[in-house]
Design a protein around this motif. Sequence first.
Motif, short mmCIF file in Angstrom:
data_model
loop_
_atom_site.label_atom_id
_atom_site.label_comp_id
_atom_site.label_asym_id
_atom_site.label_seq_id
_atom_site.Cartn_x
_atom_site.Cartn_y
_atom_site.Cartn_z
N UNK A 124 0.84 -1.19 0.00
CA UNK A 124 0.00 0.00 0.00
C UNK A 124 0.88 1.24 0.00
N UNK A 125 0.67 2.12 -0.96
CA UNK A 125 1.46 3.35 -1.01
C UNK A 125 1.28 4.17 0.27
N UNK A 126 0.08 4.18 0.80
CA UNK A 126 -0.21 4.98 2.00
C UNK A 126 0.63 4.52 3.19
N UNK A 127 0.99 3.23 3.23
CA UNK A 127 1.81 2.72 4.32
C UNK A 127 3.23 3.24 4.27
N UNK A 128 3.60 3.83 3.14
CA UNK A 128 4.97 4.34 2.96
C UNK A 128 4.98 5.84 2.72
N UNK A 129 3.93 6.50 3.20
CA UNK A 129 3.88 7.96 3.14
C UNK A 129 3.64 8.54 1.76
N UNK A 130 3.06 7.72 0.86
CA UNK A 130 2.79 8.18 -0.51
C UNK A 130 1.31 8.02 -0.81
N UNK A 131 0.80 8.87 -1.68
CA UNK A 131 -0.56 8.68 -2.17
C UNK A 131 -0.58 7.66 -3.31
N UNK A 132 0.58 7.46 -3.96
CA UNK A 132 0.67 6.50 -5.07
C UNK A 132 2.12 6.11 -5.28
N UNK A 133 2.31 4.92 -5.86
CA UNK A 133 3.66 4.47 -6.23
C UNK A 133 4.11 5.08 -7.55
N UNK A 134 3.17 5.41 -8.40
CA UNK A 134 3.48 5.96 -9.71
C UNK A 134 2.21 6.06 -10.53
N UNK A 135 2.37 6.12 -11.86
CA UNK A 135 1.21 6.30 -12.74
C UNK A 135 1.31 5.39 -13.94
N UNK A 136 0.14 5.02 -14.48
CA UNK A 136 0.07 4.22 -15.70
C UNK A 136 -0.31 5.15 -16.84
N UNK A 137 0.51 5.17 -17.87
CA UNK A 137 0.31 6.06 -19.02
C UNK A 137 0.35 5.23 -20.29
N UNK A 138 -0.55 5.49 -21.21
CA UNK A 138 -0.55 4.81 -22.50
C UNK A 138 0.62 5.34 -23.32
N UNK A 139 1.40 4.44 -23.93
CA UNK A 139 2.61 4.84 -24.64
C UNK A 139 2.33 5.87 -25.73
N UNK A 140 1.22 5.70 -26.45
CA UNK A 140 0.92 6.66 -27.53
C UNK A 140 0.64 8.05 -26.96
N UNK A 141 -0.06 8.13 -25.83
CA UNK A 141 -0.31 9.43 -25.20
C UNK A 141 1.01 10.06 -24.76
N UNK A 142 1.90 9.23 -24.23
CA UNK A 142 3.19 9.74 -23.81
C UNK A 142 3.99 10.23 -25.02
N UNK A 143 3.93 9.49 -26.13
CA UNK A 143 4.61 9.93 -27.34
C UNK A 143 4.12 11.27 -27.82
N UNK A 144 2.80 11.50 -27.74
CA UNK A 144 2.24 12.79 -28.15
C UNK A 144 2.72 13.90 -27.22
N UNK A 145 2.82 13.62 -25.93
CA UNK A 145 3.30 14.62 -24.98
C UNK A 145 4.77 14.96 -25.24
N UNK A 146 5.57 13.95 -25.54
CA UNK A 146 6.97 14.20 -25.88
C UNK A 146 7.08 15.07 -27.13
N UNK A 147 6.25 14.78 -28.12
CA UNK A 147 6.29 15.57 -29.36
C UNK A 147 5.95 17.04 -29.08
N UNK A 148 4.99 17.29 -28.22
CA UNK A 148 4.65 18.68 -27.89
C UNK A 148 5.83 19.40 -27.25
N UNK A 149 6.55 18.70 -26.36
CA UNK A 149 7.72 19.33 -25.73
C UNK A 149 8.85 19.52 -26.74
#
Length: 442
Positions: A124-149
């Motif tokens: 549980x992330x909350x047991x380690x002082x975090x609200x989350x361990x990380x995030x799940x992102x679709x590779x194509x969405x990430x590729x579009x975000x990289x292209x914008x940058x």
Amino acid sequence: MAASSRSPESAPRSGNAAFASGGSADGTPAEPVIHDVLIIGGGLVGSSLAIALEPLGITVGLVEAVAPGPSDASVFDQRNLSFAEATVNALTALGVMQELAAAGGPIRRIHVSRRGDFGRSVLEAADHGRSEFGRVVVARDFGDALEKRLAGLQRLRRYRPARFLGFADTAHSGCRAVRLADADGERTELARLVVGADGTRGAVRGALGIGTSEHDYRQTLFVTRLRTDRAPDGTAYERLGDDGPTALLPRGDRHYGLVHAVAREDAEAVAALDEAGFLQRVQEAFGWRAGRFLSCGPRVAYPLVRVLADRTLAERAVLVGNAAQTIHPLGAQGFNLGLRDALTLAELISNARDASAGVDCGDAELLSAYVAARADDRRRTLEFSDGLARVTANPSELLRPLRSIGLLAIDRLPSLQAEVVAGALGYRADVPALCRPEGLRP
């Protein structure tokens, strides 16, 4: 071949600065451009490296296989990327996370079990002082975000579409001559440092004469999105079996990202299943923890083969990401590890630049420091990924009690759990400054 003085592609939509080509007013040929860093490969890691180098004020080139336009399905597909906290921190600092069309799905807990074994572990992330361990992102969405940058970078020289052909001799000391092919034919560019970020079967590694060691897991991975009768609640599931893992990653669109491994000899038959047949197979492999499986998207299959470069360093050249190591996806370590390759290199170049009036990005001492800085993280991540894949897929009855005890121990031994959690967050070893929480960066 003489170094080309033609300017790289700079389409108006990209926002990249155009660079003049040709000679001077008296007809004298222009001096060839010498890139401080030339990145071969515009995929996820190569693009991230280009963004990380932008603030340093050095000349950076990015060689991309695809033309300008919407992200290509062969490069940025429907794979689901699990970003560790360290990766989210870094991509936020680089301005990439802010460009995502959707924020992605938070991973609030990690549930690991093995079919046929009695043990299971829940972190549980909350047991380690975090609200989350990380995030799940679709590779194509990430590729579009990289292209914008990338489109907003003012100094980056983009060569696209262009293909790496190899290296050439050069009369310019302190440089590599890189042969490229584009719409106008062959050209040669000069670089103080060449970064091979062109993937598992990319050409840079071979052109440098670097061999590989490979291990075929004899598994094929099917990747798709999956809808169940319950919306994801932030749990990332890893269900292990004799043929490999079945993982459900909580996306941000009420779907799960599904990763389902099958024995290689069964892959053709599984690929031929209709949607109902595939869902039934996956339900049987995974169980009912996430509810009834209702539908799935298009399926893409990948053979699972670990490919490790014998070395990651050559004269004025380094390998990063999948070009350096392509590992089993169990534990979702691949991109996170490759990004840390890129960010470590950028950080060392930045430190060298700050320490002197200029920096030779291909300096042998700097590159040796890069290899040393990556050694511990790379070794530990490879050992974790490969060891877990081999042990959990071994059907031996003798290993069953050991596996069960191991899963139970993660829940009950704080020191062991801390090690596993550190890996899940992306802090298995020392990490680049951008990976640290904002308040802990120098």
